[in-house]
Motif scaffolding. Sequence first.
Motif, PDB file in Angstrom:
ATOM      1  N   UNK A 120     -28.851  12.453 -17.772  1.00 19.84           N
ATOM      2  CA  UNK A 120     -30.131  13.003 -17.323  1.00 19.84           C
ATOM      3  C   UNK A 120     -31.291  12.277 -18.006  1.00 19.84           C
ATOM      4  N   UNK A 121     -32.476  12.476 -17.502  1.00 19.89           N
ATOM      5  CA  UNK A 121     -33.679  11.940 -18.137  1.00 19.89           C
ATOM      6  C   UNK A 121     -34.327  13.005 -19.003  1.00 19.89           C
ATOM      7  N   UNK A 122     -34.741  12.643 -20.192  1.00 22.90           N
ATOM      8  CA  UNK A 122     -35.450  13.558 -21.072  1.00 22.90           C
ATOM      9  C   UNK A 122     -34.557  14.430 -21.931  1.00 22.90           C
ATOM     10  N   UNK A 123     -33.337  13.996 -22.210  1.00 20.73           N
ATOM     11  CA  UNK A 123     -32.441  14.750 -23.083  1.00 20.73           C
ATOM     12  C   UNK A 123     -32.952  14.632 -24.518  1.00 20.73           C
ATOM     13  N   UNK A 124     -33.141  15.752 -25.174  1.00 11.06           N
ATOM     14  CA  UNK A 124     -33.704  15.755 -26.522  1.00 11.06           C
ATOM     15  C   UNK A 124     -32.633  15.466 -27.571  1.00 11.06           C
TER      16      UNK A 124
END
Length: 121
Positions: free
Chosen positions: A55-59
Amino acid sequence: MRKIRIPRKLAVWLAAVVATLVGFVGVGASAASAAPEAGSARQAVTAGSTKGVAVNGLRLRSKPGYHGYIKGLLYRGDRVFIREVFASDYNPNWVGVVLTQRSKSGLPRQTFGYVYKAYLK
């Protein structure tokens, strides 16, 4: 229809509050929509394996769980080495990872942190 003007300082403050609240969730809205279904056939996440971010934006966090501060963001295609997988009694959905290369967001290679394992493939 009358337009409502919001002072710039108030808009910046509101944006910061919203960003902070979204940070407590752990993943962004784009990542939440890409969550795997419960019965999907995915490869197991095991210590010693290398996985890609799905995914995009995984912390990437400093501690397992939502209480760890955010070191940075990972994006689809970033590769991580699974360093540790927790037992079922302590944060079973979080894994300790090390970046195998510089991340797309600019985090250096060998950065260690924790991510929610459902977003790795």
